[in-house]
Design an enzyme around this catalytic site. Structure first.
Site, PDB file in Angstrom:
ATOM      1  N   LYS A 160      25.169  23.770  52.748  1.00  0.00           N
ATOM      2  CA  LYS A 160      26.324  24.066  53.598  1.00  0.00           C
ATOM      3  C   LYS A 160      26.979  25.382  53.189  1.00  0.00           C
ATOM      4  CE  LYS A 160      30.442  21.669  55.405  1.00  0.00           C
ATOM      5  NZ  LYS A 160      31.227  20.411  55.339  1.00  0.00           N
ATOM      6  N   ASN A 190      37.783   8.806  61.611  1.00  0.00           N
ATOM      7  CA  ASN A 190      37.142   8.531  60.327  1.00  0.00           C
ATOM      8  C   ASN A 190      38.203   8.088  59.326  1.00  0.00           C
ATOM      9  OD1 ASN A 190      38.201  11.000  58.904  1.00  0.00           O
ATOM     10  ND2 ASN A 190      36.997  12.011  60.506  1.00  0.00           N
TER      11      ASN A 190
END
Length: 398
Positions: A329, A200
């Site tokens: 999260k 990434n």
């Protein structure tokens, strides 16, 4: 305070006086060029201490004056910092007392550049400034105005009062003194074959800035880093990894021995189920290629579930619904805090020198405005220390 050779050295005498007035103890280091502008006797009288100029001082008990000086200091400020001094420090050269002092410094370092406006605007000087910033050095100035050479522009050293105020306001508190902090940073690489991998866009800059900020705050830092193009923070225990599995093993093995874990790494969510032993070849009769991926282990959630868990801080980089995803999260992974930022909107994040964060915890949140990642890291470290202390206080009184 280290003084290099420029006409602005006369301002440094006033800076010493102002710092002493604020109660600071000051020891002065001068280059040989600096002594051509201002007498060492001036600084000795103002600081109340002998001036240091030689790398190897026979009068020192172990002839290691630079080590003794740098261990004594809480803050190192280089004022003025000439273009030559900036270049030496940014490249790690150590051919005199000042440059060696910088290289050995573990305390916060402030630099006040001073030079001709053309030298300041030179590309290589700006590259050196950016490199120093990436190492955690804090740059003060320069200012715009008339210069001794008769020209006008940026390059004047900031005024002594402004430098003094900045030092007094920003000298970081030792809010993590004695604590052990584990930080993950950078991307992971998940191999497809011997020459290809999935990764990434994480640069690791935020994680490395957090490591530097935690060191400044007095912590003992372990940095688990994926592959990045950054210099490791001085005095951090660096563990280099490549894959998500390697990062998992390193962090889970270290986490119980640490007081705080900050998961700033961009760990791959999936990795190839099969890594080919040979290079995958392009087939003339094949227009598509199917890859089967498997989910990687959730490092952040596993740290939060440990019996002897550290104070656990996660990161969330989102392209939409930032607050919703971050709060979800936070709860789902049983985190103590989560720092969330936008990506893909030209608002900082990956590859940028700047960033902004929305930080959430149970029943609370705080926005940290867009700023340089080094300054943002110091703000986040301070907030983490504050929240950890608050949580510990509540547990002790429960």
């Amino acid at each position: 305070m280290a003084v290099s050779g420029g006409i602005a050295a006369y301002k440094s005498a006033e800076l010493v006086r102002l710092l002493r007035k604020q109660g600071a103890k000051v020891r002065v280091v001068m280059t040989r060029s600096a002594m051509q502008f201002v007498s060492p006797l001036t600084f000795q009288a103002l600081s109340g201490n002998p001036v240091h100029s030689e790398l190897l001082d026979a009068d020192e008990e172990n002839s290691m004056g630079h080590i003794n000086l740098v261990r004594w200091a809480d803050v190192l400020v280089i004022a003025p910092a000439t273009a030559n001094t900036l270049a030496k420090c940014s490249h790690g050269l150590a051919d005199d007392l000042l440059s060696t002092l910088y290289l050995a410094a573990t305390c916060p370092v402030y630099v006040a550049p001073a030079m001709n406006q053309a030298m300041w605007h030179k590309t290589v000087t700006q590259e050196n400034i950016q490199k120093l910033k990436s190492h955690g050095v804090i740059i003060i100035g320069p200012e715009q105005g008339d210069q001794a050479c008769g020209e006008t522009g940026f390059g004047r050293m900031s005024e002594p009062l402004a430098i003094c105020n900045r030092l007094m306001d920003e000298t970081p508190t030792r809010c993590l003194s004695g604590l052990k902090v584990l930080i993950s940073a950078g991307p992971t690489r998940e191999p497809l074959d011997p020459v290809r991998y999935i990764t990434n866009r994480s640069s690791g800059k935020m994680g490395y800035a957090l490591a530097n900020a935690a060191l400044k705050a007095g912590a003992k830092v372990t940095l688990v880093s994926g592959p990045v193009m950054l210099s490791p923070p001085v005095n951090a225990d660096l563990i280099s990894v490549e894959t998500a599995a390697q990062m998992h093993a390193a962090i889970i093995g270290k986490a119980p021995a640490h007081d705080i874990y900050i998961g700033a790494a961009a760990v791959a969510d999936y990795s190839p189920m099969i890594t080919e032993q040979g290079k995958i070849k392009k087939q003339d009769d094949q227009t598509t290629l199917t890859l089967t991926l498997q989910k990687t282990r959730d490092i952040l959630a596993e740290v939060a579930q440990l019996v002897n868990r550290p104070f656990t801080v996660g990161f969330a980089a989102e392209t939409h619904d930032l607050e919703q995803y971050a709060k979800d999260k936070l709860t789902r992974k049983n985190l103590d805090m989560i720092a969330a930022n936008w990506v893909g909107r030209d608002l900082g994040g990956f590859d940028s020198e700047q960033n902004a964060l929305q930080v959430f915890w149970k029943n609370g949140q705080k926005n940290l405005a867009m700023t340089d990642k080094n300054q943002l890291a110091e703000q986040l470290i301070s907030l983490i220390a504050e929240r950890r202390e608050y949580e510990r206080g509540n547990k002790n009184t429960a």
